[in-house]
Write an enzyme that holds these catalytic residues in place. Structure first.
Site, PDB file in Angstrom:
ATOM      1  N   GLY A 196       0.784  -1.232   0.000  1.00 14.88           N
ATOM      2  CA  GLY A 196       0.000   0.000   0.000  1.00 14.88           C
ATOM      3  C   GLY A 196       0.814   1.280   0.000  1.00 14.88           C
ATOM      4  CD  GLU A 231       1.925   1.399   7.329  1.00 15.71           C
ATOM      5  OE1 GLU A 231       1.371   1.405   6.210  1.00 15.71           O
ATOM      6  OE2 GLU A 231       1.843   0.445   8.105  1.00 15.71           O
ATOM      7  CG  ASP A 232      -1.031   2.003   3.290  1.00 14.85           C
ATOM      8  OD1 ASP A 232      -0.702   1.838   4.482  1.00 14.85           O
ATOM      9  OD2 ASP A 232      -1.533   1.090   2.605  1.00 14.85           O
ATOM     10  CG  ASP A 245      -7.897   0.767  10.535  1.00 19.08           C
ATOM     11  OD1 ASP A 245      -8.612   1.454  11.253  1.00 19.08           O
ATOM     12  OD2 ASP A 245      -8.340  -0.205   9.905  1.00 19.08           O
ATOM     13  CB  SER A 246      -6.121  -1.309  14.708  1.00 17.56           C
ATOM     14  OG  SER A 246      -5.028  -2.009  14.152  1.00 17.56           O
ATOM     15  CB  THR A 272       0.186  -2.843  10.722  1.00  7.11           C
ATOM     16  OG1 THR A 272      -1.048  -3.515  10.534  1.00  7.11           O
ATOM     17  CG2 THR A 272       1.188  -3.306   9.693  1.00  7.11           C
TER      18      THR A 272
HETATM   19  P1  5GP Z   1      -3.820  -1.365  11.187  1.00  3.96           P
HETATM   20  O1  5GP Z   1      -2.902  -2.440  11.658  1.00  3.96           O
HETATM   21  O2  5GP Z   1      -3.376   0.032  11.580  1.00  3.96           O
HETATM   22  O3  5GP Z   1      -5.238  -1.623  11.632  1.00  3.96           O
HETATM   23  O4  5GP Z   1      -3.913  -1.457   9.612  1.00  3.96           O
HETATM   24  C1  5GP Z   1      -2.875  -1.098   8.799  1.00  3.96           C
HETATM   25  C2  5GP Z   1      -2.998  -1.685   7.416  1.00  3.96           C
HETATM   26  O5  5GP Z   1      -4.331  -2.096   7.145  1.00  3.96           O
HETATM   27  C3  5GP Z   1      -2.689  -0.642   6.376  1.00  3.96           C
HETATM   28  O6  5GP Z   1      -1.312  -0.627   6.077  1.00  3.96           O
HETATM   29  C4  5GP Z   1      -3.542  -1.087   5.212  1.00  3.96           C
HETATM   30  O7  5GP Z   1      -2.865  -2.029   4.448  1.00  3.96           O
HETATM   31  C5  5GP Z   1      -4.739  -1.734   5.864  1.00  3.96           C
HETATM   32  N1  5GP Z   1      -5.888  -0.811   5.971  1.00  3.96           N
HETATM   33  C6  5GP Z   1      -6.350  -0.172   7.075  1.00  3.96           C
HETATM   34  N2  5GP Z   1      -7.416   0.604   6.787  1.00  3.96           N
HETATM   35  C7  5GP Z   1      -7.633   0.451   5.478  1.00  3.96           C
HETATM   36  C8  5GP Z   1      -8.592   1.037   4.558  1.00  3.96           C
HETATM   37  O8  5GP Z   1      -9.463   1.847   4.881  1.00  3.96           O
HETATM   38  N3  5GP Z   1      -8.472   0.651   3.256  1.00  3.96           N
HETATM   39  C9  5GP Z   1      -7.519  -0.217   2.809  1.00  3.96           C
HETATM   40  N4  5GP Z   1      -7.514  -0.516   1.522  1.00  3.96           N
HETATM   41  N5  5GP Z   1      -6.612  -0.778   3.635  1.00  3.96           N
HETATM   42  C10 5GP Z   1      -6.665  -0.445   4.952  1.00  3.96           C
END
Ligand code: 5GP
Length: 176
Positions: free
Chosen positions: A43, A98-99, A102-103, A106
């Site tokens: 991403g 990072e793109d 979210d939580s 990662t």
């Molecule tokens: P986290 O671990 O912060 O919940 O998620 C991180 C990863 O989840 C990001 O690098 C991405 O790949 C994916 N992700 C989180 N939210 C989104 C979203 O709204 N759309 C997409 N396509 N990927 C997401």
């Protein structure tokens, strides 16, 4: 279940302007050093490619790949290294690019792995910050845009590996 392109949240022009500002800011902050920008595949690559072209300083890029989502729209909470860095980052000024955060699971995981390798400094740059979904607090130094709790696609972000090529960020609408 399928996803279609919904409302555009961030236009191509907005992204362009903000990425240029971030590039300027990073160039100022790292004027005296050669940072290593670590992109999280897949991403983050579109953002990284545009960001480095706005940098006025010497820098290196490297990649790592982790899995956190299982191709769907919700975090699985399971994070695994699929591909590691090729550069030794000990003593280096590292910026994780990072793109989206979210939580935060990662990023928290990647951050702890990289910190264990003793970089001189470690900062985080994300294009999108989905603050309402944060489960773990992670320090973010550069943020492109804060977005609401919506599943987004485009500019590197996928749904089942598709839509990464969209030049804007749109809501991915799930049709059952
Ligand atoms: P986290 O671990 O912060 O919940 O998620 C991180 C990863 O989840 C990001 O690098 C991405 O790949 C994916 N992700 C989180 N939210 C989104 C979203 O709204 N759309 C997409 N396509 N990927 C997401």
């Amino acid at each position: 279940m399928a996803v279609r392109i919904g409302k555009i949240l961030i236009t191509e022009d907005d992204i362009k302007r903000r990425v240029a500002e971030l590039g300027e800011e990073i160039s100022r902050d790292y004027a005296d050093t050669t940072p290593v920008l670590v992109s999280v595949l897949k991403g983050g690559i579109i953002f990284l490619a545009d960001l480095v072209r706005e940098l006025k300083i010497l820098h290196e890029i490297d990649f790592m790949s982790v899995s956190s989502y299982n191709g769907g729209t919700e975090s699985s909470g399971v994070v695994r290294i699929l591909q590691d860095l090729s550069i030794n980052i000990e003593g280096e000024d590292v910026i994780i690019v990072e793109d989206i955060v979210d939580s935060g699971l990662t990023l928290d995981y990647i951050r702890s792995i990289l910190l264990a390798r003793h970089p001189k400094t470690l900062r985080i740059c994300t294009l999108l910050d989905k603050k309402p979904k944060r489960e773990i607090e992670v320090p973010i130094d550069y943020i492109g845009f804060e977005i609401p709790d919506e599943f987004v696609i485009g500019y590197g972000l996928d749904y089942e590996q598709k839509y990464r090529n969209l030049p804007y960020i749109a809501i991915g609408v799930v049709d059952d």
